[in-house]
Design an enzyme around this catalytic site. Structure first.
Site, PDB file in Angstrom:
ATOM      1  N   ASP A 283       1.061  -1.026   0.134  1.00 50.50           N
ATOM      2  CA  ASP A 283       0.234  -0.463  -0.046  1.00 50.50           C
ATOM      3  C   ASP A 283       0.921   1.239  -0.229  1.00 50.50           C
ATOM      4  OD1 ASP A 283      -2.249   2.489   0.365  1.00 50.50           O
ATOM      5  OD2 ASP A 283      -3.680  -0.049   1.088  1.00 50.50           O
ATOM      6  N   ASN A 284       0.401   1.960  -0.423  1.00 50.94           N
ATOM      7  CA  ASN A 284       0.771   3.417  -0.838  1.00 50.94           C
ATOM      8  C   ASN A 284       0.883   4.696   0.292  1.00 50.94           C
ATOM      9  OD1 ASN A 284      -0.803   4.640  -1.930  1.00 50.94           O
ATOM     10  ND2 ASN A 284      -0.339   5.175  -3.954  1.00 50.94           N
TER      11      ASN A 284
ATOM     12  N   ALA B 291      -5.780  -2.144  -3.902  1.00 48.17           N
ATOM     13  CA  ALA B 291      -5.869  -0.474  -4.387  1.00 48.17           C
ATOM     14  C   ALA B 291      -6.225   0.639  -5.256  1.00 48.17           C
ATOM     15  CB  ALA B 291      -3.571  -0.308  -5.197  1.00 48.17           C
TER      16      ALA B 291
ATOM     17  N   SER C 236     -17.110  -3.632  -9.605  1.00 47.74           N
ATOM     18  CA  SER C 236     -18.046  -2.322  -8.343  1.00 47.74           C
ATOM     19  C   SER C 236     -19.581  -2.730  -9.166  1.00 47.74           C
ATOM     20  CB  SER C 236     -17.889  -0.799  -7.952  1.00 47.74           C
ATOM     21  OG  SER C 236     -18.844  -0.726  -8.241  1.00 47.74           O
TER      22      SER C 236
ATOM     23  N   TYR D  47     -13.828   6.914 -12.836  1.00 48.93           N
ATOM     24  CA  TYR D  47     -13.884   5.495 -11.386  1.00 48.93           C
ATOM     25  C   TYR D  47     -14.546   4.580 -12.574  1.00 48.93           C
ATOM     26  CZ  TYR D  47     -14.558   2.941  -7.804  1.00 48.93           C
ATOM     27  OH  TYR D  47     -14.792   1.313  -6.921  1.00 48.93           O
TER      28      TYR D  47
ATOM     29  N   LYS E 108     -13.158   1.053 -13.223  1.00 49.50           N
ATOM     30  CA  LYS E 108     -13.149  -0.213 -13.055  1.00 49.50           C
ATOM     31  C   LYS E 108     -13.555  -1.801 -14.992  1.00 49.50           C
ATOM     32  CE  LYS E 108     -12.775   0.464  -8.884  1.00 49.50           C
ATOM     33  NZ  LYS E 108     -12.111  -0.717  -8.320  1.00 49.50           N
TER      34      LYS E 108
ATOM     35  N   PHE F 260     -21.376  -4.454  -3.911  1.00 51.94           N
ATOM     36  CA  PHE F 260     -22.871  -3.524  -4.102  1.00 51.94           C
ATOM     37  C   PHE F 260     -22.309  -1.760  -3.116  1.00 51.94           C
ATOM     38  CE2 PHE F 260     -25.464  -4.245  -7.191  1.00 51.94           C
ATOM     39  CZ  PHE F 260     -24.816  -5.439  -7.757  1.00 51.94           C
TER      40      PHE F 260
ATOM     41  N   ASN G   9     -19.294   9.905   0.380  1.00 48.41           N
ATOM     42  CA  ASN G   9     -19.950   8.357   0.903  1.00 48.41           C
ATOM     43  C   ASN G   9     -21.408   8.406   1.651  1.00 48.41           C
ATOM     44  OD1 ASN G   9     -17.221   6.564   0.608  1.00 48.41           O
ATOM     45  ND2 ASN G   9     -19.753   6.362  -1.376  1.00 48.41           N
TER      46      ASN G   9
ATOM     47  N   PHE H 283     -29.248  13.751  -0.184  1.00 48.64           N
ATOM     48  CA  PHE H 283     -29.412  14.329  -2.403  1.00 48.64           C
ATOM     49  C   PHE H 283     -30.792  13.371  -2.793  1.00 48.64           C
ATOM     50  CE2 PHE H 283     -24.920  14.153  -2.066  1.00 48.64           C
ATOM     51  CZ  PHE H 283     -24.587  15.447  -1.170  1.00 48.64           C
TER      52      PHE H 283
END
Ligand code: NAD
Ligand code: WQD
Length: 341
Positions: free
Chosen positions: A31-32, A81, A124, A149, A153, A178, A199, A218
């Site tokens: 992981d960075n 990642a 996703s 994004y 995927k 989900f 989120n 929203f």
């Protein structure tokens, strides 16, 4: 078995690493730390009493990847990642394609060079786009991604398919998540977004803990039961169990070649207002909110048909909404500022 977990210090990664360790797997994390704290790994080690081999590095660094694979005999890679903020991805698309798509290509290239052939990919529900009817099923064609994004995927799923066709030894699983929420029941690890959360659940939790004044809902004029959007929320520990099931499935089904996609969801849709109510009940805190305009790009409602994962992986989400809320609140109230900075 030894598993490389890329992005293993992040939200879903850390919960999965914990479960891999308690299931007897050895784990190497790369992981960075661009969106995570090393503290998550320390806490996972503390909770499990087991050691994680942690390497701070980038999936785009092929030299570092090669030495990692040379040092550790990796049996399978779980690839978390990525950059994941849908809205941000429209502002800085090149960074998203660079990090997510190019990064994955680097990882796959080094794996191919070293003949490492088991791959589990964090996909996703967004890959279904807006065109498919709900509930989403794996047999549906992938949709038109509504953000860079989402497109990253879709592209990676395609890359995996092409790679598997060219190399029959390469075997991959795409897990289409989900809406993962919740935290480990200890309240020691959880979701720690940087800045203003995008989120719903992290936002709700930060309002409840007094860090933010009120939630904006929203849109309440959708054609759903109460007018707010509906999503298939699943507990992050159920999601983590899905990864363990996928590793075991790849291991057991040695005759399988290709790429198999599985939805990981509960199969139930819950509205924004129902989330607020459930969270208030579980936390005994008030979550003030106002109704705001619709957020661009939001779909009214989507949820999973999760039967394929149940039949083939033997996986099912077992934790209910109350537990998702209770565990989110335990994490948030124990760690109002997230991990120590
Ligand atoms: P996260 O940001 O908490 O975890 C991602 C991790 O990857 C972070 O620790 C980050 O530091 C690391 N990372 C990013 N780019 C890297 C790079 N180039 N090299 C090395 N490390 C890098 O996000 P998350 O919610 O845990 O998501 C994990 C995966 O699941 C992502 O691929 C995401 O797209 C996918 N996903 C997430 C959700 C969700 O709602 N959280 C839903 C569907 C899919
Ligand atoms: C849920 C609902 C919002 C915040 C995104 C990605 C998806 C996946 C999961 C990665 C929506 C509403 C939210 C707020 C609100 N990620 N909301 N007020 O949009 O379903 O999915 O995350 O792959 O790809 O698109 O999740 O948590 O952002 O929103 O009313 O402050 O909550 O409108 O209806 P979403 P979310």
């Amino acid at each position: 078995m030894k598993i490389l977990v890329t992005g293993g210090a992040g939200y879903i990664g850390s919960h999965t690493v914990l479960l891999l360790l308690t299931n007897g797997f050895e784990v190497v994390v790369l992981d960075n730390l661009m969106n995570a704290s090393i503290e998550s790994i320390r806490r996972v080690e503390h909770l499990t009493g087991k050691k994680v081999s942690f390497i701070k590095g980038d999936i785009q660094d092929k030299t570092a990847l090669t030495s990692l694979f040379n040092e550790h005999a990796i049996d399978a890679v779980i690839h978390f990642a990525a950059l994941k903020a849908v809205g941000e991805s429209s502002t800085i698309p090149l960074e998203y394609y660079q990090n997510n798509v190019h990064g994955t290509l680097c990882l796959l290239e080094v794996m191919a060079n070293l003949n490492i052939n088991h791959f589990i990919f964090s996909s996703s529900a967004t890959v279904y786009g807006g065109e498919n009817a709900v509930p989403y099923e794996e047999s549906m064609p992938l949709g038109e991604a509504s953000s860079p994004y989402g497109a990253s995927k879709v592209m990676i799923e395609r890359v995996l398919k092409d790679l598997a066709q060219s190399n029959l030894d390469f075997r991959a699983v795409c897990l289409r998540y989900f809406n993962p929420i919740g935290a480990h029941e200890s309240g020691q690890i959880g979701e720690d977004p940087k800045g203003i959360p995008n989120n719903l659940l992290p936002y709700v939790a930060q309002v409840a803990v007094g860090k933010r004044e009120r939630l904006q809902v929203f849109g309440d004029d959708y054609s759903t039961q109460d007018g707010t959007c509906e999503r298939d929320y699943l507990h992050v520990m159920d999601l983590a169990e899905g990864h363990v099931a996928a590793v075991n499935w790849l291991q057991k089904n040695s005759e399988f070649t290709g790429v198999e996609a599985f939805n990981l969801g509960t199969g139930k849709a819950v509205s924004v207002l129902s989330i607020i109510k459930a969270f208030e009940q579980a936390s005994q805190q008030k979550v003030p909110y106002t109704i705001a305009p619709r957020r661009h790009g939001d779909l009214p409602a989507f949820w999973a048909n999760a039967e394929k994962a149940n039949k083939q992986l033997g996986w099912r989400a077992t934790r209910d909404l109350t537990q998702m809320m209770t565990d989110t609140w335990r994490w948030q109230s124990n760690n109002p500022e997230g991990y120590p900075k």
